[in-house]
Scaffold this motif. Structure first.
Motif, PDB file in Angstrom:
ATOM      1  N   LEU A  91       0.902  -1.158   0.025  1.00 37.00           N
ATOM      2  CA  LEU A  91       0.066  -0.205  -0.024  1.00 37.00           C
ATOM      3  C   LEU A  91       1.020   1.270  -0.008  1.00 37.00           C
ATOM      4  N   THR A  92       0.299   2.266  -0.542  1.00 38.02           N
ATOM      5  CA  THR A  92       0.942   3.850  -0.301  1.00 38.02           C
ATOM      6  C   THR A  92       0.685   4.093   1.139  1.00 38.02           C
ATOM      7  N   ALA A 103      -0.246   7.145   1.781  1.00 37.28           N
ATOM      8  CA  ALA A 103      -1.601   7.638   2.019  1.00 37.28           C
ATOM      9  C   ALA A 103      -2.672   6.727   2.127  1.00 37.28           C
ATOM     10  N   GLU A 104      -2.454   5.530   1.474  1.00 38.66           N
ATOM     11  CA  GLU A 104      -3.534   4.324   1.852  1.00 38.66           C
ATOM     12  C   GLU A 104      -3.223   3.690   3.296  1.00 38.66           C
ATOM     13  N   ILE A 105      -2.288   3.612   3.721  1.00 42.42           N
ATOM     14  CA  ILE A 105      -2.098   3.086   5.121  1.00 42.42           C
ATOM     15  C   ILE A 105      -2.710   3.952   6.345  1.00 42.42           C
ATOM     16  N   GLY A 139      -5.179   6.281   5.853  1.00 42.10           N
ATOM     17  CA  GLY A 139      -6.337   6.206   5.593  1.00 42.10           C
ATOM     18  C   GLY A 139      -6.973   4.862   6.340  1.00 42.10           C
ATOM     19  N   LEU A 140      -6.588   3.865   6.155  1.00 41.72           N
ATOM     20  CA  LEU A 140      -6.902   2.492   6.770  1.00 41.72           C
ATOM     21  C   LEU A 140      -6.770   2.634   8.199  1.00 41.72           C
ATOM     22  N   ASP A 155       2.716  10.545  -1.798  1.00 42.85           N
ATOM     23  CA  ASP A 155       3.398  10.163  -0.522  1.00 42.85           C
ATOM     24  C   ASP A 155       4.470  11.099  -0.221  1.00 42.85           C
TER      25      ASP A 155
END
Length: 491
Positions: free
Chosen positions: A7-8, A10-12, A14-15, A223
């Motif tokens: 994951l990027t 930004a994705e991490i 968010g999660l 990122d």
């Protein structure tokens, strides 16, 4: 390989913020990845397993308590071993600081901790950031995840390799002549050098004080911008820090990702359009220029005539400053101490310590710098180099009166085989041919992947005016939106 490591940042983030995963789970996945592959890559000099898990648990506790989290909370980050980290070994890739555990954090490390990022450990580098291949580390070379028999760039090859090997989603580097951008180019990752003074040098072990610039490394432009925003800004403890806010680099990256560059004028540096570059690098660069044109950018050729003198000017200025900065490593106050048997003089102990503690490239640059600063030669060498630096700055100023940003290949060639250039310093120095002018000027530059040549990554460099870091992020993100990201073979 865990999906979490793919994951990027930004994705991490968010999660983690949404409670769909925990910072502890993310951190453990990256620690497992390091354990699985770093014996082959050697991106890390030190992995702070317990410290990382403690930091991750603290983020999870804050989220559970309903406290607001920053935009990168819970995201693991690898830190180049040039930044002081309290209680964690900081060696700068040198035997002279082997085992040194600083009593304080660098400002950037403090900001990373305050933002809730999770420091995984310290990454390998050329000794004292002097090198272009991470082969001059006293602790052995780092290898490129695209081809383990090739270099990952330098001096920050450990940070770039950690990203390419999916051992970390973010990393910190420092750029004195290209040490963030060049590793980014040859590993297919993103590396940004902010405006000089836009990121704090407090706690950065100095190589060349007028050039050293800490900056973000990532796998995507967004990122890198998110990390830039967290680590940047004024620091009263750094006398060279600019008392100005960080440009809105995150908004610029998001704007660029829309793929619209209408109204943006980009200059191709004439002097870098073919000088010494491999055919595959030039082909990828030309295809990238076509992609930028299709997104609405206007492309013009810009001559910067004094850029051709940047390499020799740099190799007088940087070693001169290094000879002064590295005088503090004397075996007296901290670090290695050799020959202290009670019978030798202080001068002998200092000489023996420096002989044993410094590697060959560091010694070469100290001697170059000491000679350039010596009586009778100062004006002829160091003084002349500073005049060339002024001319290069004027080239940039003139160029930015005509265009919004400049573009070029990041480096003239793709990753070369380990050991192929260590016997020829000049051939090694050519790796930074296209990146050095930006350091001499002080403006920002970024390398973004722009294609492959014989299966190896190629980078495109975007250079912007001082304090216009947002411009380079917009252009880089636009190119990324057109070309996508590049994934190395599985390890």
């Amino acid at each position: 390989m865990s999906d979490l490591t793919r994951l990027t940042a930004a994705e991490i983030a968010g999660l983690v913020a949404a409670g769909e995963t925990s910072a502890t789970e993310v951190t453990q996945a990256h620690l497992d990845r390091i354990a699985a592959v770093d014996d082959r890559v050697h991106a890390f000099l030190h992995v702070d397993t317990e410290g990382a898990l403690d930091a991750a648990r603290a983020v999870d506790a804050r989220r559970a308590a309903g406290e607001p989290l920053g935009p990168l909370a819970g995201v693991p980050v690898a830190v180049k071993d040039v930044l002081a980290t309290k209680g964690v070994p900081t060696t700068v890739g040198s035997k002279i600081l082997e085992g040194w555990r600083p009593p304080y954090d660098a400002t950037i490390v403090q900001r990373l901790r305050a933002a809730g990022t999770v420091m995984l450990g310290k990454t390998n580098m050329d000794e004292f950031a002097m090198g272009s291949s991470t082969e001059y580390s006293a602790y052995g070379p780092t290898r490129n995840p695209w081809d383990l028999e090739r270099i990952p760039g330098g001096s920050g090859g450990g940070s770039a390799a950690a990203l390419a090997a999916y051992e970390a989603p973010l990393a910190i580097g420092s750029d004195t002549g290209g040490s963030i951008r060049q590793p980014g180019a040859v590993t297919g990752t993103v590396g940004a050098k902010p405006t000089y003074g836009g990121t704090s040098r407090y706690g950065l072990v100095a190589f060349s004080s007028s050039l050293d610039t800490p900056g973000p490394c990532a796998r995507t432009v967004l990122d890198a911008a998110l990390l830039h925003e967290v680590m940047g800004g004024h620091d009263p403890r750094d006398s060279t820090s600019i008392p100005a806010p960080v440009p809105d680099v995150v908004a610029a990256a998001r704007l660029g990702a829309t793929g619209d560059l209408t109204g943006v004028r980009l200059g191709i540096v004439t002097e870098f359009s073919g000088e010494g570059a491999e055919p595959g690098v030039l082909a990828a660069f030309r295809e990238s220029v076509d992609a930028l044109t299709k997104m609405g950018a206007e492309i013009v050729e810009i001559s910067c005539p004094h850029f051709s003198y940047a390499l020799p000017a740099y190799y007088l200025i940087a070693p001169s400053e290094a000879s002064s900065n590295l005088a503090r490593f004397d075996g007296v106050r901290f670090g290695l101490r050799v020959g202290d048997d009670g019978e030798r003089s202080l001068e002998e102990v200092m000489s023996l310590t420096r002989e044993a503690g410094f590697g060959p490239e560091v010694k070469r640059r100290i001697m170059l710098g000491t000679y350039a600063l010596s009586s009778g030669y100062y004006d002829a060498y160091y003084g002349q180099a500073q005049k060339v630096r002024t001319l290069i700055t004027r080239d940039f100023t003139s160029a930015f009166e005509q265009v919004d940003a400049l573009i070029s290949p990041t480096t003239p060639f793709t990753a070369f085989p380990l050991g192929s250039r260590t016997a020829d310093p000049y051939q090694m120095y050519l790796a930074d041919l296209f990146t050095i002018p930006t350091n001499l000027y002080g403006g920002p530059g970024i390398s973004v992947p722009c294609g492959l040549s014989d299966g190896l990554p190629v980078g495109l460099q975007v250079m912007a005016p001082t304090l216009a870091d947002d411009r380079m992020y917009r252009v880089a993100a636009a190119l990324e939106s057109a070309l996508g990201t590049f994934t190395p073979p599985a390890l």
